[in-house]
Design a protein around this motif. Structure first.
Motif, PDB file in Angstrom:
ATOM      1  N   THR A 240       3.474   6.387  -0.238  1.00 13.47           N
ATOM      2  CA  THR A 240       2.360   6.737   0.643  1.00 13.47           C
ATOM      3  C   THR A 240       1.097   7.015  -0.153  1.00 13.47           C
ATOM      4  O   THR A 240      -0.017   6.683   0.275  1.00 13.47           O
ATOM      5  CB  THR A 240       2.738   7.963   1.484  1.00 13.47           C
ATOM      6  N   SER A 243      -0.692   3.684  -1.064  1.00 12.64           N
ATOM      7  CA  SER A 243      -1.390   3.085   0.067  1.00 12.64           C
ATOM      8  C   SER A 243      -2.610   3.903   0.462  1.00 12.64           C
ATOM      9  O   SER A 243      -3.670   3.345   0.801  1.00 12.64           O
ATOM     10  CB  SER A 243      -0.435   2.958   1.247  1.00 12.64           C
ATOM     11  N   GLN A 244      -2.510   5.222   0.417  1.00  7.11           N
ATOM     12  CA  GLN A 244      -3.663   6.051   0.737  1.00  7.11           C
ATOM     13  C   GLN A 244      -4.772   5.898  -0.293  1.00  7.11           C
ATOM     14  O   GLN A 244      -5.962   5.871   0.059  1.00  7.11           O
ATOM     15  CB  GLN A 244      -3.249   7.515   0.839  1.00  7.11           C
TER      16      GLN A 244
END
Length: 994
Positions: A240, A243-244
């Motif tokens: 995550t 992707s962030q």
């Protein structure tokens, strides 16, 4: 030669050998992934002499032949391998772009030739990863399937693909986080991107033939550089955080494009796309816009203006501080999850022995989780799930979307401002140019360009609809017949080849186009109204309509599409049905008001289109093409996500289900005549509501009604009312027909027939026709009785007039009383004689007298039949027997038995009032009655009865001879069982008394 002999003597390759027949690792692959030593030495030399620094923190100063060295570096990069790109990876490893090229851009910002050369190098370095490399990087390697050598080769290929992706992200990060951007905000000077934009000032200012090839090359290079920077993203978003981080860099670049005037230059190029010199930039502009709006929600962008961001002007340090605070917040939440109570160190677990012998453990964590709303299960059977996908949701279809960060809000506001300017000035020219490319099927088009075009049009249409703009502006350029044909043709192609992602994008665009079509139809602008009528005629009313909703609905299947796809499909169905219903009803009213529609339609296209709309059967379209068991199942699955769906998505579901439940497929046959008997088996009003009485729908409604959490929310009030109403309807229907409990467990292949049977309690058409036949027979019998009543009343009136005319005009009261007494005595004697005759005949035949069932106050005379006596009996015993019965009406019914041996018995029903003056005379005469039978068309004459035993009445004619007998034609209507024959008189002048 020996190698050739060896190949011929080698065994036949098997499938396993072909699967492992990959290029050896130590030969071809190693050469393609490695850089030759001579090239490495050359690169070291070039990179070392490009520029030098005078001191710490000072700018990079180019050498004398810096341009030539840069050109050498460009030529070296051109020799790089397209798939593995070892030279670019080597330069990325050395940080040449970050330490040499970008500082030279800021130092030599006014040297256009050197900046242009650096742009060429950066375009080569930032070239997007090929599709083959992406597939290699995302490939899952199975060691059991391949040999060890092949596994090593695939591992190297995957590592190479990941290295290329990481290199591109490093270059994008270096451009976004360049120090010149922060300084430009303070000193009002342009940063790194503004230097590239300045290269386009002179070429764009030239028009027509004044723009040469060098100008075109400069424009293409800069636009491709912006395209490559926007396209850079990590190949594997394994975590995550990765992707962030990628999304954050993209949002920062979007904000930089506004401050560095990149948006302005894009608007200038797009608004002159109609000109001949800018036509070649249409496809690159389409790619730029697609990457710019990537991962952007048009609804969220349109709503971002209403949100006031307090951190819109903070620096990069503030952003990093907010990220740090967010990470600390997450860690605190984890700690709270571990410590479930205030004194967790002293807490324990209670062990309880259950009745089945197992142990149950209770703790504070379990008690706390039981008080909260139950969370979704982690493990799910994907085959049984109705939707697929990663779970990414749009703001227009999802309830309770999490609030965006300040950076995301600032990027959304930037996109919103750009959309306003682009839609007002540049949307029309660019879309016209792109449509021309698709119309002539240009060779410049690639495979995914059509989907990109659909996404751009969808984004601007939805953004305009949510923004609530007053007019369509340039969106009208994509609301023509060609655009609809392009979209609907693509939908058919994607469905045929099972391309689900492109199909979802095309359907999303079609849904937005139906919204715009409804807006055009209800607009006050007459031009938009005429365009809407033409489009609707092409879509729905012409001979070959383009409507694809029935295909889309029938193509849906569980576990194949995403929830977003289904939301778009439900939206398109709702708007289309609403538009069709409104337009068809209005056109039908207008068409009916015309005096002569055919003459007025000649030569008028608008009236012809309205006539076609008036002829369109909306109810049949809805019942036959839209509604089916699969559609009810589809809406049920979407309704099960009521907590995730937005308010208007739930509204669309309820609107369709209510429309289905109120759709009449049969209307009850109401008889307005109260005297006519009602058919108890007649068809009732049948709707399609029983289609909703299935177990899946009932379980979803039960979950909605028992959900305590949604009772607090006002937006779920309509949903609760709908669920309550539907459950009440099911309970009432099940009370009338208990078989519905069993019927709800099965799917019925014929839904219309199922609804008809359950509503009418399984009465089929055959039973209904039998009941109708009985009612018709009874109605016919009643009409014949009424006719006999009228004729009998006329006969009695004529008899009274005849008797009064023959008598003296004046009569005393005593004479009337004496006459009444005589008539009463005569009636009594007549009745006694009839009873005696009946008893004698019954005694001879050995039968008993049948009881009289009629207790009405009036009287009648009846003839009942008995079975024949033995052959030795006298023939006079077969004569008819008279029986006095009360009967309110004056008519004659002849009743025959089914057996040929049975005698005819005639039951005469009449009223004795008003014919007293004729009884004595008629009792002495023999009457002959000719009966016309409807069955055999024969005439039978009854035998004259004995005057002492029988009593017969006949009409006398007052004109000539009172004793003359007249023949009256009668008609007999017999039934199959009772063979009831009604005797009526056809002669108007011949009066009869029976």
């Amino acid at each position: 030669m020996s190698s050739g002999m060896e190949t011929t003597s080698s065994p036949v390759p098997t499938k396993k050998m072909l699967a492992n027949a990959v290029t050896p690792v130590d030969e071809t692959l190693t050469k393609r992934m490695a850089v030759e030593s001579g090239v490495v030495d050359e690169l070291l030399l070039v990179c070392g002499v490009i520029g030098t620094t005078t001191g710490e923190g000072s700018e990079l100063v180019p050498v004398t032949d810096c341009l030539n060295w840069l050109q050498d570096l460009q030529r070296a990069l051109r020799r790089d391998d397209d798939m593995f790109r070892p030279i670019s990876l080597l330069l990325g490893k050395w940080k040449v772009a970050q330490q040499k090229l970008l500082p030279l851009v800021m130092t030599c910002r006014y040297d256009s030739s050197m900046i242009l050369t650096i742009v060429k190098i950066l375009v080569i370095l930032t070239k997007p990863v090929s599709e083959a490399t992406k597939q290699t990087g995302r490939l899952a390697i199975n060691p059991k399937k391949y040999s060890e050598q092949v596994v090593k080769q695939k591992i190297k290929e995957r590592e190479n693909a990941l290295a290329q992706s990481e290199m591109l992200m490093d270059l994008k990060r270096a451009v976004v986080h360049h120090p010149s951007h922060s300084k430009s905000a303070e000193n009002n000077q342009g940063g790194l991107l503004s230097v590239f934009v300045s290269l386009l000032a002179e070429p764009i200012s030239k028009t027509g033939s004044s723009r040469n090839e060098m100008d075109h090359l400069t424009i293409e290079l800069v636009l491709h550089l912006f395209r490559n920077l926007l396209a850079a993203e990590p190949l594997m978003k394994s975590s995550t955080d990765a992707s962030q981080a990628s999304a954050r860099i993209h949002q920062e670049m979007v904000c930089l494009f506004k401050s560095e005037l990149v948006f302005d230059i894009l608007l200038v190029v797009a608004q002159d796309m109609d000109s001949r010199e800018n036509q070649n930039y249409n496809l690159i502009m389409m790619e730029l816009l697609n990457l710019l709006l990537k991962n952007q929600d048009p609804t969220a962008v349109a709503r971002s203006v209403k949100v006031k961001s307090t951190l819109s002007h903070q620096s990069q340090g503030d952003e990093s501080g907010s990220l740090l605070r967010a990470n600390l917040r997450k860690e605190k939440q984890k700690i709270r999850g571990m410590a479930t109570s205030r004194h967790s160190n002293f807490g324990g677990t209670l062990m309880v022995n259950r009745g089945d012998g197992r142990r149950q453990y209770l703790s504070a964590a379990l008690m706390e989780s039981s008080n909260q709303r139950p969370a979704a299960k982690l493990r799910r059977n994907r085959k049984r799930e109705a939707f697929v996908g990663s779970g990414r949701t749009m703001a227009s279809h999802t309830r309770g979307v999490t609030s965006a960060s300040p950076l995301v809000l600032r990027a959304q506001q930037t996109i919103h401002d750009f959309c306003e300017k682009f839609l007002s000035d540049s949307y029309g020219p660019l879309m016209k140019s792109l449509k021309n490319e698709f119309r002539r099927e240009s060779v410049r088009l690639e495979e995914g360009d059509r989907v990109i075009f659909f996404r751009l049009v969808w984004f601007f249409c939805q953004w305009w609809r949510v923004s609530r703009k007053s007019n369509l502006e340039h969106l009208i350029f994509t609301m023509d017949v060609f655009s609809f044909r392009l979209v609907l043709g693509s939908i058919d192609s994607f469905m045929q080849h099972k391309k689900h992602q492109p199909l979802a994008q095309a359907l999303a665009l079609y849904s937005e186009m139906t919204h715009l079509l409804h807006f055009m139809y209800s607009s006050k602008d007459p031009t938009e109204n005429v365009m809407a009528l033409g489009l609707m005629d092409t879509l729905y009313y012409c001979r070959d309509p383009l409507d694809c909703l029935p295909k889309l609905l029938s193509n849906w299947a569980p576990s194949t599409m995403t929830r977003e796809y289904l939301c778009d499909l439900v939206e398109a169905v709702h708007v289309s049905l609403k538009l069709l219903e409104t337009h068809c009803s209005s056109c039908l009213e207008e068409y009916q008001n015309l005096s002569n529609p055919k003459k007025e339609n000649n030569g008028d296209t608008l009236l012809q289109m309205k006539a076609n709309a008036a002829d369109f059967d909306f109810t049949s379209y809805l019942a036959r093409k839209i509604i089916s068991n699969k559609i009810v199942c589809m809406y049920t699955h979407l309704l099960s996500q009521y907590t995730v769906n937005s308010a208007h998505v739930n509204h669309r579901i309820m609107a369709f289900l209510l429309r289905l439940s109120k759709l009449n497929i049969a209307v009850s046959e109401k008889n307005e005549d109260s005297d006519t008997p009602q058919n108890l088996l007649a068809t009732k009003t049948v709707t399609l509501e029983p289609m909703l009485y299935n177990i899946n729908m009932l379980l979803v409604l039960e979950r909605i009604l028992n959900d305590k959490w949604i009772r607090r929310e006002k937006e779920f009030s309509h949903l609760l009312s709908f669920a309550t109403r539907l459950m009440d309807s099911f309970a009432a229907a099940a009370e009338r027909n208990p078989l519905l409990y069993v019927e709800s467990l099965f799917r019925h292949p014929l839904p219309h027939r199922f609804c008809d049977f359950t509503t009418n309690h399984y009465v089929n058409e055959e039973l209904r026709m039998i009941a109708e036949r009985e009612l018709l027979l009874e109605e016919h019998r009643r009409m014949m009785e009424e006719e006999m009543d009228n004729e009998g009343a006329n006969v009695l009136d004529d008899d009274v007039l005849d008797t009064t005319s023959n008598k003296a005009p004046q009569k005393s009261a005593l004479d009337d009383e004496d006459e009444e007494i005589e008539w009463d005595e005569l009636e009594k004697s007549t009745e006694n004689s009839q009873i005696e005759i009946k008893k004698q005949v019954l005694d001879q035949r050995g039968l008993s007298e049948q009881p009289v069932m009629d207790d009405s106050p009036n009287k009648n005379v009846g003839i009942s039949s008995a079975k024949n006596a033995p052959a030795a009996a006298d023939s006079s015993d077969d004569e008819s027997l008279l029986k006095v019965k009360p009967m309110p009406k004056t008519k004659a019914i002849l009743s025959d038995s089914e057996s040929d041996d049975e005698d005819d018995a005639i039951e005469f029903k009449y009223s004795t009032s008003g014919i007293k003056s004729k009884i004595a005379e008629k009792s002495r005469e023999n009457s002959e009655v000719y009966l016309h039978s409807d069955s055999d068309d024969s005439i039978s004459r009854t035998k004259p009865m004995d005057k002492s035993k029988d009593l017969t009445f006949s009409d006398s004619e007052s004109e000539k001879d009172g004793s003359k007998r007249k023949r009256c034609d009668t008609s007999i209507e017999s039934s199959k069982k009772n063979k009831v024959v009604t005797i009526t008189s056809d002669a108007e002048n011949q009066r009869k008394t029976i």
